[in-house]
Write an enzyme that holds these catalytic residues in place. Sequence first.
Site, PDB file in Angstrom:
ATOM      1  N   GLU A  40       0.829  -1.215   0.000  1.00  0.00           N
ATOM      2  CA  GLU A  40       0.000   0.000   0.000  1.00  0.00           C
ATOM      3  C   GLU A  40       0.865   1.266   0.000  1.00  0.00           C
ATOM      4  O   GLU A  40       0.531   2.239  -0.664  1.00  0.00           O
ATOM      5  CB  GLU A  40      -0.967   0.002   1.186  1.00  0.00           C
ATOM      6  CG  GLU A  40      -2.084  -1.027   1.067  1.00  0.00           C
ATOM      7  CD  GLU A  40      -2.973  -0.811  -0.154  1.00  0.00           C
ATOM      8  OE1 GLU A  40      -3.051   0.313  -0.666  1.00  0.00           O
ATOM      9  OE2 GLU A  40      -3.586  -1.795  -0.610  1.00  0.00           O
ATOM     10  N   TYR A 123      -7.413   6.037   3.786  1.00  0.00           N
ATOM     11  CA  TYR A 123      -7.455   4.954   2.793  1.00  0.00           C
ATOM     12  C   TYR A 123      -6.537   3.798   3.202  1.00  0.00           C
ATOM     13  O   TYR A 123      -6.951   2.631   3.208  1.00  0.00           O
ATOM     14  CB  TYR A 123      -7.055   5.447   1.384  1.00  0.00           C
ATOM     15  CG  TYR A 123      -6.712   4.265   0.530  1.00  0.00           C
ATOM     16  CD1 TYR A 123      -7.718   3.432   0.060  1.00  0.00           C
ATOM     17  CD2 TYR A 123      -5.374   3.910   0.300  1.00  0.00           C
ATOM     18  CE1 TYR A 123      -7.418   2.276  -0.640  1.00  0.00           C
ATOM     19  CE2 TYR A 123      -5.067   2.762  -0.398  1.00  0.00           C
ATOM     20  CZ  TYR A 123      -6.088   1.950  -0.870  1.00  0.00           C
ATOM     21  OH  TYR A 123      -5.795   0.792  -1.535  1.00  0.00           O
ATOM     22  N   ASP A 141     -10.025   4.835  -2.315  1.00  0.00           N
ATOM     23  CA  ASP A 141      -8.987   5.697  -2.900  1.00  0.00           C
ATOM     24  C   ASP A 141      -9.605   6.473  -4.068  1.00  0.00           C
ATOM     25  O   ASP A 141     -10.822   6.418  -4.296  1.00  0.00           O
ATOM     26  CB  ASP A 141      -7.753   4.865  -3.324  1.00  0.00           C
ATOM     27  CG  ASP A 141      -8.053   3.962  -4.499  1.00  0.00           C
ATOM     28  OD1 ASP A 141      -9.234   3.877  -4.925  1.00  0.00           O
ATOM     29  OD2 ASP A 141      -7.117   3.330  -5.016  1.00  0.00           O
ATOM     30  N   CYS A 206     -17.843  -2.630 -19.829  1.00  0.00           N
ATOM     31  CA  CYS A 206     -17.904  -2.602 -18.361  1.00  0.00           C
ATOM     32  C   CYS A 206     -18.905  -3.640 -17.834  1.00  0.00           C
ATOM     33  O   CYS A 206     -20.059  -3.681 -18.273  1.00  0.00           O
ATOM     34  CB  CYS A 206     -18.305  -1.208 -17.889  1.00  0.00           C
ATOM     35  SG  CYS A 206     -18.443  -1.126 -16.102  1.00  0.00           S
ATOM     36  N   CYS A 212     -25.235   0.957 -13.792  1.00  0.00           N
ATOM     37  CA  CYS A 212     -24.507   2.215 -13.586  1.00  0.00           C
ATOM     38  C   CYS A 212     -25.339   3.419 -14.008  1.00  0.00           C
ATOM     39  O   CYS A 212     -25.802   3.492 -15.150  1.00  0.00           O
ATOM     40  CB  CYS A 212     -23.206   2.175 -14.403  1.00  0.00           C
ATOM     41  SG  CYS A 212     -22.329   3.738 -14.368  1.00  0.00           S
TER      42      CYS A 212
END
Length: 221
Positions: A40, A123, A141, A206, A212
Site C-alpha cells: 500500500e 485509505y 482511494d 464494463c 450504472c
Amino acid sequence: MRVPTNALSFKRRLLKWYRRHARDLPWRRTRDPYRVLVSEFMLQQTQVSRVMKYYPRFLSRFPTVYALSRARPRQVREVWDGLGYYRRAANLHRLAQTVVRDHAGEIPVEPEQLRRLPGVGPYTAGAVATFAYERRVAAVDTNVARVLRRVFRPRLAAGARGERKLSAFAESLLPRRPTTAWEFNQALMDLGATICLARRPRCEVCPVRFACRTECVRREQ
Ligand code: SF4
C-alpha cells in the site's frame, strides 16, 4: 445515505466479473499485514507495473517489520531508490520502528489505531484492515471514489465531509461475509484501475454498465 436500488445488481455483477478477471497481484496472495502495508505504501502515486518490480526486492531485503525497524535510513533509501517519493519509505521505516516499540511488532488491526501510525491516512488504514485482516471496512482511494460516484451519483458535499460520507456509503455496500467483503473491495479497485478509467471510461465493456447511473444517462442520450 440510503442504499440505492441499483446496489444489489451492481454488487452481483462486480463480484462475478472479479472472480473471472481479477488481476493476479503478489500482495493479494498474502494476508501478512506487513506485506500488505508495504504494497500500500508503494502503490501511493505509483503504477502497479512499477511496484511489481520493487515489491519483491524490498521484501527480500526487509522480510519482516523487525528487519525494517533495525535498518539504517540509508539502507532503506537504497532499496527504495528509483521508486520515487522517498518520503513514503521514510514513513514506512518510522512506522516499522513504532510498531516494534509500541505494539510488540504486531501491526494493529483497527483502522483507528492504524491511522495513528506514520504515513497512514484513512485509505491506507482501511486497506490494511480489509486486505490483511479481512475486516468489513471500506478502502476508498481515488479510483474507488470515481467508480462509486459514477455508478450511484450520490449527492455529496465537497471536501472532507463529502469524502467521509462516501466512505460510509462504501461501507454500507459491503457484503456481510468478511472474505466476500475482501473480494468486493479488491473488485472495486480493479474496476477503477482497468475499466472505469478517469479520462476514458470503457463503458462498452464494463461489467456493471447495466447497473450504472452514468452509463444509463449516456445510453439515453
Ligand atoms: S458503465 Fe462506464 S461509468 Fe459506469 S462504472 Fe462502468 S466504466 Fe464506469
